[in-house]
Scaffold this motif. Structure first.
Motif, PDB file in Angstrom:
ATOM      1  N   PRO A  53       0.798  -1.195   0.062  1.00 32.67           N
ATOM      2  CA  PRO A  53       0.026   0.029   0.073  1.00 32.67           C
ATOM      3  C   PRO A  53       0.731   1.135   0.146  1.00 32.67           C
ATOM      4  N   VAL A  54       0.221   2.472  -0.362  1.00 35.55           N
ATOM      5  CA  VAL A  54       0.728   3.679  -0.207  1.00 35.55           C
ATOM      6  C   VAL A  54      -0.018   4.551   0.369  1.00 35.55           C
ATOM      7  N   SER A  55       0.751   5.578   1.461  1.00 39.46           N
ATOM      8  CA  SER A  55       0.090   6.548   1.928  1.00 39.46           C
ATOM      9  C   SER A  55       0.036   8.075   1.276  1.00 39.46           C
ATOM     10  N   LEU A  56      -0.976   8.537   1.288  1.00 36.80           N
ATOM     11  CA  LEU A  56      -0.740  10.160   1.050  1.00 36.80           C
ATOM     12  C   LEU A  56      -1.127  10.864   2.425  1.00 36.80           C
ATOM     13  N   LYS A  57      -0.302  11.836   2.648  1.00 33.72           N
ATOM     14  CA  LYS A  57      -0.780  12.888   3.728  1.00 33.72           C
ATOM     15  C   LYS A  57      -0.977  14.322   2.983  1.00 33.72           C
ATOM     16  N   GLN A  58      -0.388  14.867   2.099  1.00 31.09           N
ATOM     17  CA  GLN A  58      -0.561  15.941   1.647  1.00 31.09           C
ATOM     18  C   GLN A  58      -0.263  16.087   0.103  1.00 31.09           C
ATOM     19  N   LEU A  59      -1.341  16.659  -0.559  1.00 34.70           N
ATOM     20  CA  LEU A  59      -0.930  17.083  -2.015  1.00 34.70           C
ATOM     21  C   LEU A  59      -1.011  18.455  -2.375  1.00 34.70           C
ATOM     22  N   SER A  85     -16.587   9.551  -6.816  1.00 34.75           N
ATOM     23  CA  SER A  85     -17.894  10.452  -6.489  1.00 34.75           C
ATOM     24  C   SER A  85     -18.084  10.989  -5.197  1.00 34.75           C
ATOM     25  N   THR A  86     -17.481  10.733  -4.220  1.00 34.06           N
ATOM     26  CA  THR A  86     -17.647  10.895  -2.948  1.00 34.06           C
ATOM     27  C   THR A  86     -16.681  12.336  -2.539  1.00 34.06           C
ATOM     28  N   ASN A  87     -17.446  13.207  -1.879  1.00 30.66           N
ATOM     29  CA  ASN A  87     -16.952  14.414  -1.473  1.00 30.66           C
ATOM     30  C   ASN A  87     -16.551  14.333  -0.220  1.00 30.66           C
ATOM     31  N   ILE A  88     -15.031  14.301  -0.135  1.00 29.20           N
ATOM     32  CA  ILE A  88     -14.339  14.076   1.070  1.00 29.20           C
ATOM     33  C   ILE A  88     -13.675  15.157   1.737  1.00 29.20           C
ATOM     34  N   THR A  89     -14.229  16.410   1.263  1.00 27.82           N
ATOM     35  CA  THR A  89     -13.629  17.781   1.759  1.00 27.82           C
ATOM     36  C   THR A  89     -13.624  17.688   3.341  1.00 27.82           C
ATOM     37  N   THR A  90     -14.398  17.218   4.001  1.00 32.55           N
ATOM     38  CA  THR A  90     -14.631  17.099   5.608  1.00 32.55           C
ATOM     39  C   THR A  90     -13.617  16.448   6.044  1.00 32.55           C
ATOM     40  N   SER A  91     -12.824  15.529   5.189  1.00 32.42           N
ATOM     41  CA  SER A  91     -11.684  14.656   5.702  1.00 32.42           C
ATOM     42  C   SER A  91     -10.352  15.335   5.459  1.00 32.42           C
ATOM     43  N   VAL A  92     -10.184  16.535   4.814  1.00 34.33           N
ATOM     44  CA  VAL A  92      -9.083  17.068   4.543  1.00 34.33           C
ATOM     45  C   VAL A  92      -8.993  18.448   4.864  1.00 34.33           C
ATOM     46  N   ALA A  93      -8.162  19.336   4.734  1.00 36.48           N
ATOM     47  CA  ALA A  93      -7.959  20.755   5.035  1.00 36.48           C
ATOM     48  C   ALA A  93      -7.326  21.089   3.626  1.00 36.48           C
ATOM     49  N   ILE A  94      -8.020  22.167   2.987  1.00 38.53           N
ATOM     50  CA  ILE A  94      -7.764  22.689   1.792  1.00 38.53           C
ATOM     51  C   ILE A  94      -7.311  24.253   2.162  1.00 38.53           C
ATOM     52  N   ILE A  95      -5.984  24.505   2.203  1.00 36.51           N
ATOM     53  CA  ILE A  95      -5.369  25.558   2.517  1.00 36.51           C
ATOM     54  C   ILE A  95      -4.220  26.292   1.876  1.00 36.51           C
ATOM     55  N   ASP A  96      -4.102  27.666   2.025  1.00 35.87           N
ATOM     56  CA  ASP A  96      -2.833  28.321   1.360  1.00 35.87           C
ATOM     57  C   ASP A  96      -1.496  27.956   2.132  1.00 35.87           C
ATOM     58  N   ASN A  97      -0.555  28.578   1.776  1.00 33.41           N
ATOM     59  CA  ASN A  97       0.644  28.200   2.499  1.00 33.41           C
ATOM     60  C   ASN A  97       0.683  28.935   3.983  1.00 33.41           C
ATOM     61  N   ALA A  98      -0.311  29.664   4.270  1.00 37.42           N
ATOM     62  CA  ALA A  98      -0.050  30.366   5.506  1.00 37.42           C
ATOM     63  C   ALA A  98      -1.100  29.374   6.427  1.00 37.42           C
ATOM     64  N   THR A 123      -6.264  12.360   8.361  1.00 39.52           N
ATOM     65  CA  THR A 123      -5.215  11.098   8.760  1.00 39.52           C
ATOM     66  C   THR A 123      -4.822  10.571   7.293  1.00 39.52           C
ATOM     67  N   GLU A 124      -3.879   9.919   7.487  1.00 38.92           N
ATOM     68  CA  GLU A 124      -3.187   9.432   5.896  1.00 38.92           C
ATOM     69  C   GLU A 124      -4.103   8.608   5.350  1.00 38.92           C
ATOM     70  N   GLU A 125      -4.301   8.925   3.893  1.00 39.11           N
ATOM     71  CA  GLU A 125      -4.828   8.336   3.002  1.00 39.11           C
ATOM     72  C   GLU A 125      -4.257   7.165   2.759  1.00 39.11           C
ATOM     73  N   VAL A 126      -4.795   5.779   2.972  1.00 39.85           N
ATOM     74  CA  VAL A 126      -4.355   4.790   2.482  1.00 39.85           C
ATOM     75  C   VAL A 126      -4.891   4.113   1.428  1.00 39.85           C
ATOM     76  N   ILE A 127      -3.909   3.927   0.255  1.00 36.47           N
ATOM     77  CA  ILE A 127      -4.249   3.121  -0.926  1.00 36.47           C
ATOM     78  C   ILE A 127      -3.967   1.791  -0.913  1.00 36.47           C
ATOM     79  N   PRO A 128      -4.693   0.776  -0.805  1.00 40.29           N
ATOM     80  CA  PRO A 128      -4.324  -0.611  -0.665  1.00 40.29           C
ATOM     81  C   PRO A 128      -3.324  -1.229  -1.931  1.00 40.29           C
TER      82      PRO A 128
END
Length: 205
Positions: A53-59, A85-98, A123-128
């Motif tokens: 698996p791989v894990s993503l923390k930030q894009l 098709s699932t909105n996961i905005t509540t599970s991430v923070a979409i922010i600027d560099n500040a 939390t880290e997004e785990v892709i199996p």
């Protein structure tokens, strides 16, 4: 005889698994920019190698607004992030560099492009292993007016990351927004690349 001076070799990194990022085409955003409808800014897949698996923390998205004239002030706000098709905005923070949120109209991305757009998973997004997930970054445009001689546009990309996750081992500087991601064109070539998506212009092109 044995050398008396120390020798420095290139750093070598071993990974149990590697993510493969693939850009997907988005179309039809021109009319949406003018009407203020939600538009797709970038759509891509991330595949985990079959070895693990791989894990993503930030894009980190480099989103550029280009103002074609002086009669408009195009901006983007109320960003959202989807897995499939699932909105996961509540599970991430979409922010600027500040650390300011792009998820409402309070902070907007302007033509000055003073900051990239960061999607940080709570939390880290785990892709199996052996699995592919599709992700889409969306936003709401404002101020795109489709006037003669004042054609505005927007484009989004994920740039290759040449600094490992430890931030310093190869001389790279540690930063608060260090991504530590390597983008490889395929599971076999391991070629780093930049993904780019053009969301269109407000004249419908």
């Amino acid at each position: 005889s044995e050398p008396t001076a120390g020798r420095v070799a290139n750093y070598t990194y071993a990974y149990r698994s590697m993510p493969t990022f693939t850009n997907l085409t988005i179309t039809g955003q021109g009319a949406g920019l003018t009407s203020g409808a939600v538009v797709e800014l970038m759509k891509f897949t991330v595949a985990a190698d079959s070895k693990g698996p791989v894990s993503l923390k930030q894009l980190r998205f480099n989103t550029n607004i280009t103002d074609g004239g002086t009669g408009s002030s195009p901006t983007m706000n109320t960003f959202t992030f989807f897995r499939g098709s699932t909105n996961i905005t509540t599970s991430v923070a979409i922010i600027d560099n500040a650390g300011n949120s792009f998820e409402s109209t309070t902070t907007t991305l302007t033509e000055s492009n003073a900051s990239d757009v960061y999607v940080v998973f709570d939390t880290e997004e785990v892709i199996p292993a052996g699995t592919t997930y599709t992700y889409t970054l969306k936003g709401t445009p404002s101020g795109f007016i489709n006037a003669s001689g004042d054609v505005d546009s927007i484009s989004t990309s994920i740039s290759e990351d040449t600094v490992p996750s430890d931030g310093t081992a190869d001389g790279g500087a540690v930063g608060e927004n260090q991504t530590g991601f390597y983008l490889n064109a395929s599971a076999t070539t391991g070629v780093v690349q930049t993904l780019e998506s053009t969301a269109g212009t407000d004249d419908g092109a």
